[in-house]
Enzyme design. Structure first.
Site, PDB file in Angstrom:
ATOM      1  N   LYS A 267       0.849  -1.196   0.000  1.00 42.13           N
ATOM      2  CA  LYS A 267       0.000   0.000   0.000  1.00 42.13           C
ATOM      3  C   LYS A 267       0.888   1.250   0.000  1.00 42.13           C
ATOM      4  O   LYS A 267       2.097   1.153   0.216  1.00 42.13           O
ATOM      5  CB  LYS A 267      -0.942  -0.017   1.197  1.00 42.13           C
ATOM      6  CG  LYS A 267      -0.260   0.074   2.524  1.00 42.13           C
ATOM      7  CD  LYS A 267      -1.233  -0.233   3.650  1.00 42.13           C
ATOM      8  CE  LYS A 267      -0.538  -0.221   4.979  1.00 42.13           C
ATOM      9  NZ  LYS A 267      -1.066   0.705   5.938  1.00 42.13           N
TER      10      LYS A 267
ATOM     11  N   TYR B 145      18.835  28.884   8.903  1.00 47.30           N
ATOM     12  CA  TYR B 145      17.687  29.665   9.390  1.00 47.30           C
ATOM     13  C   TYR B 145      17.572  29.586  10.906  1.00 47.30           C
ATOM     14  O   TYR B 145      17.731  28.510  11.492  1.00 47.30           O
ATOM     15  CB  TYR B 145      16.383  29.118   8.791  1.00 47.30           C
ATOM     16  CG  TYR B 145      16.201  29.436   7.330  1.00 47.30           C
ATOM     17  CD1 TYR B 145      16.161  30.750   6.874  1.00 47.30           C
ATOM     18  CD2 TYR B 145      16.049  28.421   6.402  1.00 47.30           C
ATOM     19  CE1 TYR B 145      15.984  31.035   5.531  1.00 47.30           C
ATOM     20  CE2 TYR B 145      15.860  28.689   5.057  1.00 47.30           C
ATOM     21  CZ  TYR B 145      15.829  30.008   4.622  1.00 47.30           C
ATOM     22  OH  TYR B 145      15.664  30.294   3.311  1.00 47.30           O
TER      23      TYR B 145
HETATM   24  C1  PLP Z   1      -4.243  -4.336   7.761  1.00 50.87           C
HETATM   25  C2  PLP Z   1      -2.765  -4.226   7.683  1.00 50.87           C
HETATM   26  N1  PLP Z   1      -2.037  -5.344   7.608  1.00 50.87           N
HETATM   27  C3  PLP Z   1      -0.689  -5.299   7.539  1.00 50.87           C
HETATM   28  C4  PLP Z   1      -0.004  -4.096   7.578  1.00 50.87           C
HETATM   29  C5  PLP Z   1       1.484  -4.102   7.541  1.00 50.87           C
HETATM   30  O1  PLP Z   1       2.005  -3.588   8.726  1.00 50.87           O
HETATM   31  P1  PLP Z   1       3.559  -3.462   8.969  1.00 50.87           P
HETATM   32  O2  PLP Z   1       4.060  -2.501   7.941  1.00 50.87           O
HETATM   33  O3  PLP Z   1       3.689  -2.901  10.341  1.00 50.87           O
HETATM   34  O4  PLP Z   1       4.128  -4.813   8.804  1.00 50.87           O
HETATM   35  C6  PLP Z   1      -0.737  -2.925   7.674  1.00 50.87           C
HETATM   36  C7  PLP Z   1      -0.032  -1.647   7.763  1.00 50.87           C
HETATM   37  O5  PLP Z   1      -0.381  -0.717   8.431  1.00 50.87           O
HETATM   38  C8  PLP Z   1      -2.158  -2.982   7.729  1.00 50.87           C
HETATM   39  O6  PLP Z   1      -2.900  -1.866   7.817  1.00 50.87           O
END
Ligand code: PLP
Length: 365
Positions: free
Chosen positions: A35, A256
């Protein structure tokens, strides 16, 4: 000549980290969580390194389409499911598995016309109070889904709030197990922290693990453990060069707000990277950085296009010298994104995802 900043995505590291995740849960299948455009790395850029996964898990229909256009025929899971009824048409067309986290999504599915019944992951809110049905409502939702001709197979999932910390997962596992014990279906429960830290518990591993951050080479529970502890390799290097130097006398200030005042004569390098490239503005004096592969520190405030680093005593450093903001330097030295993130009061996840649009990115096979 373009500005010298460059991000490199390391295919070998992604492959290594995926293998590492698999070793943590050898009897489970692995969703590579891609994602947010593969946590900022770019879906197309990570695809080769992660194609050994059993499936890709993501949020966005557009991202799902991109994965299918790369030729991926194996499972894709929408972690938040659909947002409106017409999304289900794309699920049917692209054969996307999708999460059901609320009754409204069951309503949408019940009116969806399809010849191809869907594989769904029914999500329980076992205590995180973000997405999912509460345990006492879960069974009714399962029964409703099970009666729909639009549904092929129902898997059961939940997500942990504290797999990386002291509160742990026992309370959520207890809620999940109690509400699902006699329900059939595959289970998907563990994120990176759960898969790595709670490795001995087969119930936690379930049938599908969902590692995200670990496959990008960041420790899910930093600073308690670092990436080296979990045998993870950085999948992203952000590197640039020194574009100017300044010799300071005691009392000179830098940048800055004059937040840094030289206590004695020193030399600083001005580096082509700023917050517009995704380097956090909160990483002020003391944040670690590698110059020619040698560890030194940021001095003064981060500005939009530049940072300043201490090169006092680094006699080889000058205009054109390599600066590694995180990842792997040319001499092999490592600087973990987690350490930089901590100095900026955030987590490696945010730094990866915030890599600036303007940063040219290459894939190193
Ligand atoms: C439903 C779900 N599963 C898995 C993950 C993967 O998590 P991580 O990156 O902490 O392994 C996420 C990430 O937020 C998630 O929202």
């Amino acid at each position: 000549m373009p500005r010298p900043i460059l991000a490199t995505i390391h295919t070998g590291a992604l492959h290594h980290n995926l293998t590492r995740a698999r070793l943590a849960a050898p009897d489970a299948r692995v969703w590579a969580v891609v994602k947010a455009n593969a946590y900022g790395h770019g879906i197309e850029r990570v695809f080769e390194g992660l194609r050994g996964a059993d499936g890709f898990a993501l949020l966005d229909l557009d991202e799902a389409q991109r994965v299918r256009s790369l030729g991926w025929r194996s499972p894709i899971l929408l972690l938040e499911g659909v947002f409106e009824p017409r999304d289900l048409e794309l699920c049917s067309r692209l054969d996307l598995w999708h999460t059901i986290h609320c009754n409204e999504q069951i309503d949408m599915l019940a009116t969806h016309k399809t010849h191809q019944p869907h594989r769904v992951f029914l999500k329980m809110n076992s205590g995180m109070n973000r997405l999912g049905l509460r345990p006492e409502r879960y069974r009714a939702a399962w029964t409703r889904l099970n009666a729909l001709p639009q549904v092929d197979e129902i898997s059961l999932s939940t997500h942990f709030s504290d797999a990386d910390g002291p509160r742990g997962i026992a309370h959520q596992m207890a809620a999940f197990n109690a509400a699902t014990q006699d329900l059939p279906g595959e289970r998907s429960i563990a994120n990176s922290a759960a898969a790595l830290r709670h490795v001995t518990d087969t119930a936690v591993r379930g049938d599908w693990v969902r590692p995200g951050i670990a496959i990008y080479g960041s420790a899910p529970d930093y600073p308690q453990h670092d990436a080296a502890h979990w045998q993870l390799q950085p999948a992203m290097t952000l590197a640039t060069r020194i574009i100017a130097t300044q010799d300071l006398v005691a009392g000179d200030t830098v940048g800055y707000g004059s937040s840094f005042i030289a206590g004695q004569p020193m030399r600083i390098g001005v580096v082509a990277c700023g917050y517009a490239d995704g380097y956090p503005r909160h990483c002020t004096t003391g944040t670690p950085v590698l110059v020619c592969g040698t560890r030194t520190r940021v001095v003064g405030r981060v500005s939009m296009d530049m940072i300043t680093v201490d090169i006092t005593g680094l006699h080889d450093a000058g205009i054109g010298s390599e600066v590694t903001l995180w990842g792997r330097a040319s001499n092999g030295a490592l600087l973990s994104i987690d350490e930089v993130a901590l100095a900026g009061g955030t987590v490696g996840y945010e730094l990866m995802c915030a890599l600036g649009q303007r940063v040219p990115t290459v894939v190193q096979v």
